[in-house]
Design a protein around this motif. Structure first.
Motif, PDB file in Angstrom:
ATOM      1  N   ALA A  76       0.839  -1.206   0.000  1.00  0.00           N
ATOM      2  CA  ALA A  76       0.000   0.000   0.000  1.00  0.00           C
ATOM      3  C   ALA A  76       0.870   1.249   0.000  1.00  0.00           C
ATOM      4  O   ALA A  76       0.625   2.207  -0.752  1.00  0.00           O
ATOM      5  CB  ALA A  76      -0.923  -0.009   1.213  1.00  0.00           C
ATOM      6  N   LYS A  77       1.932   1.219   0.821  1.00  0.00           N
ATOM      7  CA  LYS A  77       2.852   2.356   0.877  1.00  0.00           C
ATOM      8  C   LYS A  77       3.553   2.545  -0.462  1.00  0.00           C
ATOM      9  O   LYS A  77       3.664   3.671  -0.963  1.00  0.00           O
ATOM     10  CB  LYS A  77       3.874   2.129   1.984  1.00  0.00           C
ATOM     11  N   ARG A  78       4.026   1.439  -1.066  1.00  0.00           N
ATOM     12  CA  ARG A  78       4.714   1.521  -2.357  1.00  0.00           C
ATOM     13  C   ARG A  78       3.776   2.076  -3.436  1.00  0.00           C
ATOM     14  O   ARG A  78       4.177   2.880  -4.266  1.00  0.00           O
ATOM     15  CB  ARG A  78       5.225   0.131  -2.753  1.00  0.00           C
ATOM     16  N   THR A  79       2.530   1.638  -3.421  1.00  0.00           N
ATOM     17  CA  THR A  79       1.568   2.094  -4.423  1.00  0.00           C
ATOM     18  C   THR A  79       1.360   3.601  -4.334  1.00  0.00           C
ATOM     19  O   THR A  79       1.368   4.304  -5.353  1.00  0.00           O
ATOM     20  CB  THR A  79       0.222   1.373  -4.243  1.00  0.00           C
ATOM     21  N   LEU A  80       1.200   4.117  -3.124  1.00  0.00           N
ATOM     22  CA  LEU A  80       1.004   5.551  -2.937  1.00  0.00           C
ATOM     23  C   LEU A  80       2.248   6.336  -3.358  1.00  0.00           C
ATOM     24  O   LEU A  80       2.130   7.437  -3.902  1.00  0.00           O
ATOM     25  CB  LEU A  80       0.647   5.852  -1.482  1.00  0.00           C
ATOM     26  N   GLU A  81       3.424   5.757  -3.145  1.00  0.00           N
ATOM     27  CA  GLU A  81       4.656   6.410  -3.582  1.00  0.00           C
ATOM     28  C   GLU A  81       4.691   6.519  -5.101  1.00  0.00           C
ATOM     29  O   GLU A  81       5.073   7.554  -5.660  1.00  0.00           O
ATOM     30  CB  GLU A  81       5.874   5.628  -3.083  1.00  0.00           C
ATOM     31  N   LEU A  82       4.285   5.460  -5.774  1.00  0.00           N
ATOM     32  CA  LEU A  82       4.272   5.466  -7.239  1.00  0.00           C
ATOM     33  C   LEU A  82       3.272   6.472  -7.795  1.00  0.00           C
ATOM     34  O   LEU A  82       3.477   7.030  -8.872  1.00  0.00           O
ATOM     35  CB  LEU A  82       3.944   4.063  -7.765  1.00  0.00           C
ATOM     36  N   LEU A  83       2.218   6.705  -7.054  1.00  0.00           N
ATOM     37  CA  LEU A  83       1.190   7.644  -7.503  1.00  0.00           C
ATOM     38  C   LEU A  83       1.573   9.105  -7.257  1.00  0.00           C
ATOM     39  O   LEU A  83       0.831  10.017  -7.639  1.00  0.00           O
ATOM     40  CB  LEU A  83      -0.140   7.332  -6.820  1.00  0.00           C
ATOM     41  N   SER A  84       2.704   9.322  -6.604  1.00  0.00           N
ATOM     42  CA  SER A  84       3.266  10.674  -6.430  1.00  0.00           C
ATOM     43  C   SER A  84       2.270  11.673  -5.850  1.00  0.00           C
ATOM     44  O   SER A  84       2.059  12.761  -6.400  1.00  0.00           O
ATOM     45  CB  SER A  84       3.804  11.196  -7.770  1.00  0.00           C
ATOM     46  N   GLY A  85       1.660  11.299  -4.739  1.00  0.00           N
ATOM     47  CA  GLY A  85       0.770  12.224  -4.052  1.00  0.00           C
ATOM     48  C   GLY A  85      -0.688  12.116  -4.435  1.00  0.00           C
ATOM     49  O   GLY A  85      -1.558  12.676  -3.751  1.00  0.00           O
ATOM     50  N   ARG A  86      -0.977  11.441  -5.505  1.00  0.00           N
ATOM     51  CA  ARG A  86      -2.373  11.228  -5.876  1.00  0.00           C
ATOM     52  C   ARG A  86      -2.938  10.085  -5.035  1.00  0.00           C
ATOM     53  O   ARG A  86      -2.315   9.037  -4.906  1.00  0.00           O
ATOM     54  CB  ARG A  86      -2.513  10.891  -7.358  1.00  0.00           C
ATOM     55  N   LYS A  87      -4.124  10.283  -4.521  1.00  0.00           N
ATOM     56  CA  LYS A  87      -4.754   9.217  -3.747  1.00  0.00           C
ATOM     57  C   LYS A  87      -5.881   8.600  -4.570  1.00  0.00           C
ATOM     58  O   LYS A  87      -6.776   9.295  -5.042  1.00  0.00           O
ATOM     59  CB  LYS A  87      -5.332   9.754  -2.437  1.00  0.00           C
ATOM     60  N   PRO A  88      -5.829   7.281  -4.747  1.00  0.00           N
ATOM     61  CA  PRO A  88      -6.886   6.644  -5.544  1.00  0.00           C
ATOM     62  C   PRO A  88      -8.219   6.669  -4.816  1.00  0.00           C
ATOM     63  O   PRO A  88      -8.280   6.752  -3.579  1.00  0.00           O
ATOM     64  CB  PRO A  88      -6.372   5.217  -5.727  1.00  0.00           C
ATOM     65  N   ASP A  89      -9.272   6.572  -5.576  1.00  0.00           N
ATOM     66  CA  ASP A  89     -10.612   6.480  -5.002  1.00  0.00           C
ATOM     67  C   ASP A  89     -11.030   5.032  -4.780  1.00  0.00           C
ATOM     68  O   ASP A  89     -11.733   4.725  -3.822  1.00  0.00           O
ATOM     69  CB  ASP A  89     -11.620   7.173  -5.930  1.00  0.00           C
ATOM     70  N   ILE A  90     -10.589   4.151  -5.685  1.00  0.00           N
ATOM     71  CA  ILE A  90     -10.987   2.751  -5.613  1.00  0.00           C
ATOM     72  C   ILE A  90      -9.780   1.869  -5.946  1.00  0.00           C
ATOM     73  O   ILE A  90      -9.008   2.178  -6.859  1.00  0.00           O
ATOM     74  CB  ILE A  90     -12.130   2.417  -6.599  1.00  0.00           C
ATOM     75  N   ALA A  91      -9.629   0.793  -5.201  1.00  0.00           N
ATOM     76  CA  ALA A  91      -8.628  -0.224  -5.508  1.00  0.00           C
ATOM     77  C   ALA A  91      -9.355  -1.478  -6.000  1.00  0.00           C
ATOM     78  O   ALA A  91     -10.360  -1.889  -5.407  1.00  0.00           O
ATOM     79  CB  ALA A  91      -7.782  -0.536  -4.282  1.00  0.00           C
ATOM     80  N   PHE A  92      -8.851  -2.064  -7.066  1.00  0.00           N
ATOM     81  CA  PHE A  92      -9.491  -3.245  -7.661  1.00  0.00           C
ATOM     82  C   PHE A  92      -8.533  -4.432  -7.598  1.00  0.00           C
ATOM     83  O   PHE A  92      -7.357  -4.299  -7.955  1.00  0.00           O
ATOM     84  CB  PHE A  92      -9.841  -2.993  -9.128  1.00  0.00           C
ATOM     85  N   THR A  93      -9.030  -5.585  -7.191  1.00  0.00           N
ATOM     86  CA  THR A  93      -8.251  -6.819  -7.276  1.00  0.00           C
ATOM     87  C   THR A  93      -9.198  -8.001  -7.425  1.00  0.00           C
ATOM     88  O   THR A  93     -10.411  -7.866  -7.253  1.00  0.00           O
ATOM     89  CB  THR A  93      -7.382  -7.081  -6.018  1.00  0.00           C
ATOM     90  N   SER A  94      -8.597  -9.154  -7.706  1.00  0.00           N
ATOM     91  CA  SER A  94      -9.332 -10.420  -7.703  1.00  0.00           C
ATOM     92  C   SER A  94      -8.746 -11.342  -6.635  1.00  0.00           C
ATOM     93  O   SER A  94      -8.890 -12.555  -6.726  1.00  0.00           O
ATOM     94  CB  SER A  94      -9.238 -11.098  -9.078  1.00  0.00           C
ATOM     95  N   GLU A  95      -8.068 -10.750  -5.660  1.00  0.00           N
ATOM     96  CA  GLU A  95      -7.313 -11.528  -4.678  1.00  0.00           C
ATOM     97  C   GLU A  95      -7.761 -11.216  -3.247  1.00  0.00           C
ATOM     98  O   GLU A  95      -8.325 -10.154  -2.975  1.00  0.00           O
ATOM     99  CB  GLU A  95      -5.812 -11.222  -4.805  1.00  0.00           C
ATOM    100  N   ALA A  96      -7.441 -12.144  -2.347  1.00  0.00           N
ATOM    101  CA  ALA A  96      -7.804 -11.983  -0.934  1.00  0.00           C
ATOM    102  C   ALA A  96      -7.073 -10.808  -0.292  1.00  0.00           C
ATOM    103  O   ALA A  96      -7.578 -10.206   0.662  1.00  0.00           O
ATOM    104  CB  ALA A  96      -7.501 -13.279  -0.171  1.00  0.00           C
ATOM    105  N   TYR A  97      -5.884 -10.471  -0.812  1.00  0.00           N
ATOM    106  CA  TYR A  97      -5.123  -9.372  -0.218  1.00  0.00           C
ATOM    107  C   TYR A  97      -5.723  -8.013  -0.563  1.00  0.00           C
ATOM    108  O   TYR A  97      -5.303  -6.977  -0.022  1.00  0.00           O
ATOM    109  CB  TYR A  97      -3.659  -9.410  -0.646  1.00  0.00           C
TER     110      TYR A  97
END
Length: 324
Positions: A76-97
Protein backbone atom coordinates in the motif's frame (compact mmCIF):
# COMPACT_ATOMS: atom_id res chain seq x y z
CA UNK A 1 -11.77 12.71 -11.73
CA UNK A 2 -12.17 9.27 -10.18
CA UNK A 3 -8.86 7.41 -9.95
CA UNK A 4 -8.57 3.62 -9.70
CA UNK A 5 -5.61 1.34 -9.07
CA UNK A 6 -4.79 -2.35 -9.29
CA UNK A 7 -1.61 -4.33 -8.65
CA UNK A 8 -0.19 -7.71 -9.61
CA UNK A 9 2.66 -9.67 -11.17
CA UNK A 10 0.82 -10.38 -14.44
CA UNK A 11 3.20 -13.32 -14.78
CA UNK A 12 2.17 -13.96 -17.51
CA UNK A 13 -0.55 -11.55 -18.60
CA UNK A 14 -3.68 -13.68 -19.04
CA UNK A 15 -7.34 -13.15 -19.89
CA UNK A 16 -8.35 -13.03 -16.24
CA UNK A 17 -6.00 -10.07 -15.75
CA UNK A 18 -7.42 -8.45 -18.87
CA UNK A 19 -10.96 -8.94 -17.55
CA UNK A 20 -9.99 -7.30 -14.25
CA UNK A 21 -8.53 -4.27 -16.02
CA UNK A 22 -11.53 -3.87 -18.32
CA UNK A 23 -13.99 -4.10 -15.44
CA UNK A 24 -11.97 -1.61 -13.41
CA UNK A 25 -11.66 0.89 -16.27
CA UNK A 26 -15.42 0.94 -16.67
CA UNK A 27 -15.82 2.25 -13.12
CA UNK A 28 -13.24 5.06 -13.01
CA UNK A 29 -12.01 7.93 -15.15
CA UNK A 30 -8.37 6.84 -14.96
CA UNK A 31 -6.83 3.51 -13.99
CA UNK A 32 -3.31 2.84 -12.75
CA UNK A 33 -1.83 -0.66 -13.04
CA UNK A 34 1.18 -1.52 -10.88
CA UNK A 35 3.34 -4.42 -12.09
CA UNK A 36 5.62 -6.04 -9.53
CA UNK A 37 8.64 -7.91 -10.91
CA UNK A 38 11.74 -9.71 -9.65
CA UNK A 39 15.02 -9.77 -11.64
CA UNK A 40 15.17 -13.57 -11.62
CA UNK A 41 11.74 -14.07 -13.19
CA UNK A 42 11.70 -15.58 -16.69
CA UNK A 43 9.67 -12.74 -18.23
CA UNK A 44 11.02 -9.23 -17.54
CA UNK A 45 8.65 -6.89 -15.76
CA UNK A 46 9.15 -4.28 -18.47
CA UNK A 47 7.81 -6.72 -21.04
CA UNK A 48 4.77 -7.58 -18.94
CA UNK A 49 4.09 -3.89 -18.41
CA UNK A 50 4.31 -3.30 -22.15
CA UNK A 51 1.84 -6.14 -22.84
CA UNK A 52 -0.67 -4.26 -20.70
CA UNK A 53 0.06 -0.99 -22.50
CA UNK A 54 -0.47 -2.67 -25.86
CA UNK A 55 -3.93 -3.91 -24.90
CA UNK A 56 -4.84 -0.92 -22.73
CA UNK A 57 -3.17 2.23 -24.07
CA UNK A 58 -5.52 4.34 -21.96
CA UNK A 59 -4.21 3.13 -18.57
CA UNK A 60 -1.12 4.22 -16.64
CA UNK A 61 1.26 1.33 -16.08
CA UNK A 62 4.06 1.40 -13.53
CA UNK A 63 6.68 -1.29 -13.10
CA UNK A 64 8.18 -1.69 -9.64
CA UNK A 65 10.71 -4.00 -8.05
CA UNK A 66 9.03 -6.84 -6.18
CA UNK A 67 11.34 -6.52 -3.17
CA UNK A 68 8.72 -6.16 -0.43
CA UNK A 69 7.26 -8.72 1.98
CA UNK A 70 4.08 -10.35 0.71
CA UNK A 71 1.94 -8.23 3.01
CA UNK A 72 -0.68 -5.57 2.22
CA UNK A 73 0.80 -2.68 4.23
CA UNK A 74 4.19 -2.28 2.50
CA UNK A 75 2.55 -2.66 -0.90
CA UNK A 76 0.00 0.00 0.00
CA UNK A 77 2.85 2.36 0.88
CA UNK A 78 4.71 1.52 -2.36
CA UNK A 79 1.57 2.09 -4.42
CA UNK A 80 1.00 5.55 -2.94
CA UNK A 81 4.66 6.41 -3.58
CA UNK A 82 4.27 5.47 -7.24
CA UNK A 83 1.19 7.64 -7.50
CA UNK A 84 3.27 10.67 -6.43
CA UNK A 85 0.77 12.22 -4.05
CA UNK A 86 -2.37 11.23 -5.88
CA UNK A 87 -4.75 9.22 -3.75
CA UNK A 88 -6.89 6.64 -5.54
CA UNK A 89 -10.61 6.48 -5.00
CA UNK A 90 -10.99 2.75 -5.61
CA UNK A 91 -8.63 -0.22 -5.51
CA UNK A 92 -9.49 -3.25 -7.66
CA UNK A 93 -8.25 -6.82 -7.28
CA UNK A 94 -9.33 -10.42 -7.70
CA UNK A 95 -7.31 -11.53 -4.68
CA UNK A 96 -7.80 -11.98 -0.93
CA UNK A 97 -5.12 -9.37 -0.22
CA UNK A 98 -7.20 -6.71 -1.97
CA UNK A 99 -9.34 -5.62 0.96
CA UNK A 100 -6.48 -5.02 3.46
CA UNK A 101 -4.28 -3.48 0.74
CA UNK A 102 -7.03 -0.95 -0.02
CA UNK A 103 -7.66 -0.35 3.68
CA UNK A 104 -4.02 0.59 4.31
CA UNK A 105 -4.31 3.15 1.50
CA UNK A 106 -7.57 4.41 3.01
CA UNK A 107 -9.63 3.68 -0.10
CA UNK A 108 -12.57 1.53 -1.07
CA UNK A 109 -11.94 -1.92 -2.49
CA UNK A 110 -13.96 -3.56 -5.26
CA UNK A 111 -13.42 -7.27 -5.84
CA UNK A 112 -13.59 -8.40 -9.46
CA UNK A 113 -14.48 -12.07 -9.97
CA UNK A 114 -12.51 -13.49 -7.04
CA UNK A 115 -13.92 -17.01 -7.69
CA UNK A 116 -12.54 -16.68 -11.26
CA UNK A 117 -15.76 -17.79 -12.85
CA UNK A 118 -15.34 -15.60 -15.94
CA UNK A 119 -11.83 -16.90 -16.69
CA UNK A 120 -10.85 -19.86 -14.51
CA UNK A 121 -7.09 -19.42 -14.72
CA UNK A 122 -4.13 -18.21 -12.67
CA UNK A 123 -0.57 -17.24 -13.44
CA UNK A 124 0.63 -20.29 -11.53
CA UNK A 125 -1.40 -22.64 -13.72
CA UNK A 126 -0.06 -21.02 -16.88
CA UNK A 127 3.54 -21.16 -15.69
CA UNK A 128 3.14 -24.87 -14.99
CA UNK A 129 1.67 -25.74 -18.41
CA UNK A 130 1.38 -23.08 -21.09
CA UNK A 131 0.38 -25.60 -23.75
CA UNK A 132 -2.69 -26.82 -21.89
CA UNK A 133 -3.89 -23.35 -20.93
CA UNK A 134 -2.77 -21.57 -24.11
CA UNK A 135 -6.13 -19.99 -24.93
CA UNK A 136 -6.09 -18.17 -21.59
CA UNK A 137 -3.12 -16.05 -22.65
CA UNK A 138 -3.68 -12.52 -23.92
CA UNK A 139 -2.72 -11.82 -27.57
CA UNK A 140 0.67 -10.16 -26.87
CA UNK A 141 1.61 -13.03 -24.55
CA UNK A 142 0.68 -15.51 -27.27
CA UNK A 143 2.95 -13.72 -29.73
CA UNK A 144 5.79 -13.87 -27.20
CA UNK A 145 5.48 -17.54 -26.32
CA UNK A 146 4.50 -18.98 -29.73
CA UNK A 147 7.10 -21.19 -31.35
CA UNK A 148 8.25 -19.78 -34.67
CA UNK A 149 8.76 -22.22 -37.54
CA UNK A 150 10.43 -20.78 -40.65
CA UNK A 151 9.82 -22.67 -43.88
CA UNK A 152 12.51 -21.64 -46.37
CA UNK A 153 13.73 -22.81 -49.74
CA UNK A 154 14.22 -21.89 -53.36
CA UNK A 155 11.47 -21.26 -55.90
CA UNK A 156 9.15 -24.15 -56.66
CA UNK A 157 10.32 -26.27 -53.73
CA UNK A 158 7.03 -26.48 -51.81
CA UNK A 159 7.50 -23.89 -49.07
CA UNK A 160 4.04 -22.33 -49.33
CA UNK A 161 2.28 -25.69 -49.53
CA UNK A 162 4.14 -26.89 -46.44
CA UNK A 163 3.54 -23.71 -44.41
CA UNK A 164 -0.18 -23.77 -45.17
CA UNK A 165 -0.46 -27.47 -44.36
CA UNK A 166 1.30 -27.01 -41.03
CA UNK A 167 -1.07 -24.19 -40.10
CA UNK A 168 -4.02 -26.39 -40.99
CA UNK A 169 -2.70 -29.34 -39.02
CA UNK A 170 -1.94 -27.32 -35.89
CA UNK A 171 -4.97 -25.05 -36.31
CA UNK A 172 -2.83 -21.98 -36.15
CA UNK A 173 -1.70 -19.07 -38.33
CA UNK A 174 0.69 -19.08 -41.26
CA UNK A 175 2.52 -16.03 -42.59
CA UNK A 176 2.44 -15.60 -46.40
CA UNK A 177 5.49 -14.43 -48.34
CA UNK A 178 5.53 -10.64 -48.32
CA UNK A 179 8.13 -10.50 -51.08
CA UNK A 180 5.84 -12.30 -53.52
CA UNK A 181 3.10 -9.69 -53.07
CA UNK A 182 5.71 -6.95 -53.37
CA UNK A 183 7.00 -8.46 -56.63
CA UNK A 184 3.48 -8.71 -58.03
CA UNK A 185 2.93 -5.06 -57.20
CA UNK A 186 5.99 -3.91 -59.17
CA UNK A 187 5.99 -6.43 -62.04
CA UNK A 188 4.68 -4.01 -64.69
CA UNK A 189 7.40 -1.41 -64.20
CA UNK A 190 9.50 -0.93 -67.36
CA UNK A 191 12.62 -1.83 -65.34
CA UNK A 192 11.01 -4.51 -63.17
CA UNK A 193 14.06 -6.76 -63.55
CA UNK A 194 16.21 -4.20 -61.69
CA UNK A 195 16.22 -4.31 -57.89
CA UNK A 196 17.94 -2.16 -55.29
CA UNK A 197 19.15 -2.76 -51.74
CA UNK A 198 16.41 -0.74 -50.07
CA UNK A 199 13.70 -2.86 -51.65
CA UNK A 200 15.06 -5.98 -49.98
CA UNK A 201 15.24 -4.20 -46.64
CA UNK A 202 11.61 -3.15 -47.11
CA UNK A 203 10.64 -6.73 -47.93
CA UNK A 204 12.35 -8.05 -44.79
CA UNK A 205 10.63 -5.43 -42.65
CA UNK A 206 7.29 -6.14 -44.31
CA UNK A 207 7.71 -9.86 -43.66
CA UNK A 208 8.37 -9.18 -40.00
CA UNK A 209 5.35 -6.89 -39.74
CA UNK A 210 3.08 -9.56 -41.21
CA UNK A 211 4.53 -12.17 -38.86
CA UNK A 212 4.01 -10.06 -35.75
CA UNK A 213 0.49 -9.11 -36.79
CA UNK A 214 -0.47 -12.78 -37.12
CA UNK A 215 1.51 -14.08 -34.13
CA UNK A 216 -0.96 -12.55 -31.67
CA UNK A 217 -3.53 -15.04 -33.02
CA UNK A 218 -1.19 -18.03 -32.84
CA UNK A 219 -2.21 -21.37 -31.44
CA UNK A 220 1.14 -22.38 -29.94
CA UNK A 221 3.13 -22.00 -33.15
CA UNK A 222 3.50 -19.69 -36.14
CA UNK A 223 4.27 -21.24 -39.53
CA UNK A 224 6.23 -18.70 -41.56
CA UNK A 225 6.53 -19.03 -45.34
CA UNK A 226 10.05 -17.50 -45.53
CA UNK A 227 11.93 -15.11 -43.20
CA UNK A 228 14.53 -12.29 -43.43
CA UNK A 229 17.37 -14.82 -43.78
CA UNK A 230 15.76 -15.96 -47.03
CA UNK A 231 15.56 -12.31 -48.11
CA UNK A 232 19.34 -12.13 -47.66
CA UNK A 233 19.67 -15.06 -50.06
CA UNK A 234 17.49 -13.32 -52.64
CA UNK A 235 19.50 -10.12 -52.27
CA UNK A 236 22.57 -12.17 -53.13
CA UNK A 237 20.79 -13.72 -56.09
CA UNK A 238 19.67 -10.41 -57.64
CA UNK A 239 22.43 -8.00 -56.59
CA UNK A 240 25.34 -10.45 -56.37
CA UNK A 241 26.43 -9.31 -52.93
CA UNK A 242 25.66 -9.41 -49.24
CA UNK A 243 23.88 -6.58 -47.42
CA UNK A 244 25.06 -5.79 -43.89
CA UNK A 245 21.83 -4.03 -42.89
CA UNK A 246 19.74 -6.93 -44.16
CA UNK A 247 21.90 -9.46 -42.35
CA UNK A 248 21.52 -7.49 -39.12
CA UNK A 249 17.74 -7.68 -39.51
CA UNK A 250 17.93 -11.43 -40.11
CA UNK A 251 20.24 -11.97 -37.13
CA UNK A 252 17.78 -10.17 -34.85
CA UNK A 253 15.04 -12.70 -35.57
CA UNK A 254 14.78 -15.91 -33.54
CA UNK A 255 13.13 -18.99 -34.99
CA UNK A 256 12.78 -22.22 -33.08
CA UNK A 257 13.18 -24.36 -36.18
CA UNK A 258 13.93 -23.96 -39.88
CA UNK A 259 12.43 -26.34 -42.41
CA UNK A 260 14.50 -26.21 -45.61
CA UNK A 261 12.63 -27.64 -48.59
CA UNK A 262 14.62 -29.47 -51.26
CA UNK A 263 13.95 -28.69 -54.97
CA UNK A 264 13.71 -32.38 -55.81
CA UNK A 265 10.78 -32.17 -58.20
CA UNK A 266 10.17 -30.43 -61.50
CA UNK A 267 10.15 -26.64 -61.68
CA UNK A 268 6.62 -25.27 -61.83
CA UNK A 269 6.22 -21.86 -63.43
CA UNK A 270 3.42 -19.87 -61.81
CA UNK A 271 4.06 -16.63 -63.66
CA UNK A 272 6.35 -15.09 -61.02
CA UNK A 273 9.32 -17.46 -60.88
CA UNK A 274 12.57 -16.85 -62.73
CA UNK A 275 15.41 -18.71 -61.05
CA UNK A 276 15.06 -22.25 -62.37
CA UNK A 277 18.69 -22.46 -63.47
CA UNK A 278 19.90 -21.44 -60.00
CA UNK A 279 17.73 -23.74 -57.90
CA UNK A 280 20.45 -26.09 -56.67
CA UNK A 281 23.01 -23.31 -56.32
CA UNK A 282 20.64 -21.29 -54.15
CA UNK A 283 19.64 -24.38 -52.19
CA UNK A 284 23.32 -24.75 -51.25
CA UNK A 285 23.39 -21.08 -50.26
CA UNK A 286 20.54 -21.77 -47.84
CA UNK A 287 22.39 -24.75 -46.37
CA UNK A 288 25.62 -22.78 -46.01
CA UNK A 289 23.87 -19.84 -44.34
CA UNK A 290 21.92 -21.97 -41.88
CA UNK A 291 25.13 -23.73 -40.91
CA UNK A 292 27.12 -20.50 -40.69
CA UNK A 293 24.59 -18.94 -38.34
CA UNK A 294 24.14 -22.08 -36.26
CA UNK A 295 20.40 -22.21 -36.86
CA UNK A 296 18.40 -25.27 -35.89
CA UNK A 297 17.13 -26.82 -39.10
CA UNK A 298 16.16 -29.98 -40.94
CA UNK A 299 16.12 -30.60 -44.69
CA UNK A 300 12.88 -31.92 -46.14
CA UNK A 301 12.59 -33.79 -49.42
CA UNK A 302 10.39 -36.29 -51.19
CA UNK A 303 6.61 -36.31 -51.24
CA UNK A 304 4.48 -33.75 -49.44
CA UNK A 305 3.19 -36.48 -47.11
CA UNK A 306 6.72 -37.49 -46.24
CA UNK A 307 7.74 -33.90 -45.63
CA UNK A 308 4.77 -33.37 -43.33
CA UNK A 309 5.69 -36.46 -41.34
CA UNK A 310 9.30 -35.32 -40.92
CA UNK A 311 8.21 -31.78 -40.07
CA UNK A 312 5.69 -32.97 -37.49
CA UNK A 313 8.29 -35.13 -35.77
CA UNK A 314 10.73 -32.22 -35.58
CA UNK A 315 8.09 -29.75 -34.40
CA UNK A 316 7.06 -32.14 -31.62
CA UNK A 317 10.51 -31.61 -30.10
CA UNK A 318 10.18 -27.85 -30.40
CA UNK A 319 6.58 -27.56 -29.27
CA UNK A 320 7.31 -28.00 -25.58
CA UNK A 321 6.73 -25.33 -22.97
CA UNK A 322 8.79 -25.96 -19.84
CA UNK A 323 7.43 -24.73 -16.53
CA UNK A 324 8.89 -21.45 -15.34
Amino acid sequence: MKLGVTVGKFYPFHRGHDFLIRQAKAQVDQLVVVVGAKPEQAIPGSLRANWIRVMHPDVEVYETLDDLPEAPEPWAKRTLELLSGRKPDIAFTSEAYGEPWAAFMGVRHIAIDCPREAFPISGTQLRQDLGVHWQMLTPPAKAYFAKRIAVVGVESSGTTTLARSLAEQYQTVWVPEYGRSYWEGRQYLPDSHHWDRDEFIQIAQGQIAWEEALAIRANRLVACDTDPLATCIWHRRYLGSRCEKLEQIAASRNYDLYLLTTPDFGFVQDGTRESESLRMTMHQWFLDELERQGRRYIVLGGSHEGRMMQATEAIAQVLKFPAF
